[in-house]
Design a protein around this motif. Structure first.
Motif, PDB file in Angstrom:
ATOM      1  N   ASP A  67       0.818  -1.209   0.000  1.00  0.00           N
ATOM      2  CA  ASP A  67       0.000   0.000   0.000  1.00  0.00           C
ATOM      3  C   ASP A  67       0.850   1.257   0.000  1.00  0.00           C
ATOM      4  OD1 ASP A  67      -2.728  -0.853  -0.173  1.00  0.00           O
ATOM      5  OD2 ASP A  67      -2.490  -1.724   1.805  1.00  0.00           O
ATOM      6  N   ALA A  68       2.157   1.120   0.094  1.00  0.00           N
ATOM      7  CA  ALA A  68       3.086   2.245  -0.022  1.00  0.00           C
ATOM      8  C   ALA A  68       4.491   1.680  -0.180  1.00  0.00           C
ATOM      9  CB  ALA A  68       3.008   3.153   1.200  1.00  0.00           C
ATOM     10  N   GLY A  69       5.288   2.354  -0.992  1.00  0.00           N
ATOM     11  CA  GLY A  69       6.679   1.959  -1.148  1.00  0.00           C
ATOM     12  C   GLY A  69       6.964   1.185  -2.422  1.00  0.00           C
ATOM     13  N   HIS A  70       8.237   0.791  -2.532  1.00  0.00           N
ATOM     14  CA  HIS A  70       8.732   0.032  -3.687  1.00  0.00           C
ATOM     15  C   HIS A  70       9.570  -1.124  -3.172  1.00  0.00           C
ATOM     16  CE1 HIS A  70       7.892   4.002  -5.392  1.00  0.00           C
ATOM     17  NE2 HIS A  70       7.672   3.353  -6.519  1.00  0.00           N
ATOM     18  N   GLY A  71       9.545  -2.219  -3.912  1.00  0.00           N
ATOM     19  CA  GLY A  71      10.325  -3.355  -3.462  1.00  0.00           C
ATOM     20  C   GLY A  71      10.647  -4.348  -4.544  1.00  0.00           C
ATOM     21  N   ARG A  72      11.321  -5.378  -4.116  1.00  0.00           N
ATOM     22  CA  ARG A  72      11.708  -6.485  -4.988  1.00  0.00           C
ATOM     23  C   ARG A  72      11.263  -7.767  -4.307  1.00  0.00           C
ATOM     24  NH1 ARG A  72      17.914  -8.469  -6.017  1.00  0.00           N
ATOM     25  NH2 ARG A  72      17.444 -10.041  -7.599  1.00  0.00           N
ATOM     26  N   VAL A  73      10.578  -8.620  -5.053  1.00  0.00           N
ATOM     27  CA  VAL A  73      10.162  -9.913  -4.530  1.00  0.00           C
ATOM     28  C   VAL A  73      10.915 -10.996  -5.293  1.00  0.00           C
ATOM     29  CG1 VAL A  73       8.139 -10.046  -6.050  1.00  0.00           C
ATOM     30  CG2 VAL A  73       8.218 -11.447  -4.010  1.00  0.00           C
ATOM     31  N   GLN A  74      11.427 -11.961  -4.535  1.00  0.00           N
ATOM     32  CA  GLN A  74      12.120 -13.107  -5.106  1.00  0.00           C
ATOM     33  C   GLN A  74      11.482 -14.364  -4.535  1.00  0.00           C
ATOM     34  OE1 GLN A  74      15.848 -11.312  -3.578  1.00  0.00           O
ATOM     35  NE2 GLN A  74      16.708 -12.107  -5.499  1.00  0.00           N
ATOM     36  N   MET A  75      11.210 -15.332  -5.409  1.00  0.00           N
ATOM     37  CA  MET A  75      10.617 -16.600  -4.977  1.00  0.00           C
ATOM     38  C   MET A  75      11.189 -17.752  -5.795  1.00  0.00           C
ATOM     39  SD  MET A  75       6.566 -15.836  -4.305  1.00  0.00           S
ATOM     40  CE  MET A  75       6.154 -14.768  -5.680  1.00  0.00           C
ATOM     41  N   GLY A  76      11.114 -18.934  -5.210  1.00  0.00           N
ATOM     42  CA  GLY A  76      11.562 -20.119  -5.920  1.00  0.00           C
ATOM     43  C   GLY A  76      11.321 -21.374  -5.116  1.00  0.00           C
ATOM     44  N   THR A  77      11.672 -22.494  -5.716  1.00  0.00           N
ATOM     45  CA  THR A  77      11.425 -23.797  -5.105  1.00  0.00           C
ATOM     46  C   THR A  77      12.483 -24.181  -4.075  1.00  0.00           C
ATOM     47  OG1 THR A  77      12.588 -24.850  -6.930  1.00  0.00           O
ATOM     48  CG2 THR A  77      10.179 -24.675  -7.114  1.00  0.00           C
ATOM     49  N   ALA A  78      13.607 -23.472  -4.083  1.00  0.00           N
ATOM     50  CA  ALA A  78      14.682 -23.746  -3.123  1.00  0.00           C
ATOM     51  C   ALA A  78      15.399 -22.435  -2.798  1.00  0.00           C
ATOM     52  CB  ALA A  78      15.673 -24.753  -3.708  1.00  0.00           C
ATOM     53  N   LYS A  79      16.140 -22.425  -1.682  1.00  0.00           N
ATOM     54  CA  LYS A  79      16.865 -21.216  -1.256  1.00  0.00           C
ATOM     55  C   LYS A  79      17.779 -20.685  -2.346  1.00  0.00           C
ATOM     56  CE  LYS A  79      17.869 -23.003   3.153  1.00  0.00           C
ATOM     57  NZ  LYS A  79      18.696 -23.021   4.349  1.00  0.00           N
ATOM     58  N   ASP A  80      18.387 -21.588  -3.064  1.00  0.00           N
ATOM     59  CA  ASP A  80      19.350 -21.193  -4.094  1.00  0.00           C
ATOM     60  C   ASP A  80      18.756 -21.247  -5.509  1.00  0.00           C
ATOM     61  OD1 ASP A  80      19.080 -23.919  -4.149  1.00  0.00           O
ATOM     62  OD2 ASP A  80      21.229 -24.354  -4.197  1.00  0.00           O
ATOM     63  N   ALA A  81      17.428 -21.261  -5.601  1.00  0.00           N
ATOM     64  CA  ALA A  81      16.759 -21.303  -6.915  1.00  0.00           C
ATOM     65  C   ALA A  81      15.594 -20.310  -6.930  1.00  0.00           C
ATOM     66  CB  ALA A  81      16.278 -22.715  -7.223  1.00  0.00           C
ATOM     67  N   LEU A  82      15.903 -19.041  -6.695  1.00  0.00           N
ATOM     68  CA  LEU A  82      14.869 -17.994  -6.683  1.00  0.00           C
ATOM     69  C   LEU A  82      14.682 -17.493  -8.113  1.00  0.00           C
ATOM     70  CD1 LEU A  82      15.992 -16.102  -3.455  1.00  0.00           C
ATOM     71  CD2 LEU A  82      14.285 -17.924  -3.686  1.00  0.00           C
ATOM     72  N   THR A  83      13.909 -18.225  -8.880  1.00  0.00           N
ATOM     73  CA  THR A  83      13.742 -17.939 -10.310  1.00  0.00           C
ATOM     74  C   THR A  83      12.696 -16.861 -10.584  1.00  0.00           C
ATOM     75  OG1 THR A  83      12.163 -19.760 -10.463  1.00  0.00           O
ATOM     76  CG2 THR A  83      14.478 -20.254 -10.982  1.00  0.00           C
TER      77      THR A  83
END
Length: 193
Positions: A67-83
């Protein structure tokens, strides 16, 4: 209409408030504002340059709305696979499936204000964690015992309706053509009632 933004987590009781306003004026890192039997609502304020921290909740789906601000979202199936890596801002939502590793980072110049809806609950009802360090050090933040999805009670509806439109099979990757077998089977079952 009541304009007071003092919100008390009423547990699994009816509740109503201006969620956008409540989210934008919240200054706490996390403030749980409602805990139902099957989901929970929390308001968050992420400081400039900070993130929530990489995490995964095996049994919890999440809906996050900025509802305010800017950001970056990262997601993935594993800690080292944020696709999955997207920039988000005011008005955007983030949908986090259960079991998905995810992190949200404030990339803006002001605090990121967001509302989080989790199903089932992740935090203790009425929990307020003012600074982020308090949330990270909190060892007493287990959800109450009553906000657990039972999965045994059928849905209830106000009237019986049959939808004779197209039925589609949904997979994580795409939506396929209408499934004629399923449509025919439903029509057969409906006619036999």
């Amino acid at each position: 209409m009541e304009n007071d933004l003092t919100i008390k987590d009423s547990g699994p009781a009816p509740q109503s408030f201006d969620i956008e306003k409540a989210t934008t004026v919240n200054t706490d890192y996390r403030s749980v504002v409602w805990s139902g039997r099957d989901l929970q609502v929390a308001l968050m304020s992420i400081p400039v340059g900070r993130d929530v921290g990489l995490e995964a909740h095996p049994d919890t789906d999440q809906f996050l709305r900025l509802d305010a601000g800017h950001g970056r979202v990262q997601m993935g199936t594993a800690k080292d696979a944020l696709t999955f890596d997207k920039l988000v801002s005011d008005g955007w939502c983030i949908l986090v499936p259960a079991g998905t590793w995810h992190n949200v980072t404030n990339t803006g110049t002001t605090p990121m204000q967001r509302c989080t809806i989790c199903a089932p609950a992740r935090h203790q009802p009425e929990k307020v964690q003012a600074p982020q360090a308090m949330a990270e050090a909190d060892n007493d933040d287990a959800p109450a015992t009553w906000p657990v999805q039972s999965g045994t009670a059928p849905d209830e509806h106000g009237s019986t309706r049959f939808w004779a439109g197209k039925i589609a099979m949904v997979t994580p990757a795409h939506v396929t053509e209408p499934c004629n077998y399923a449509k025919a089977r439903l029509q057969t079952l409906w006619s036999q009632r």
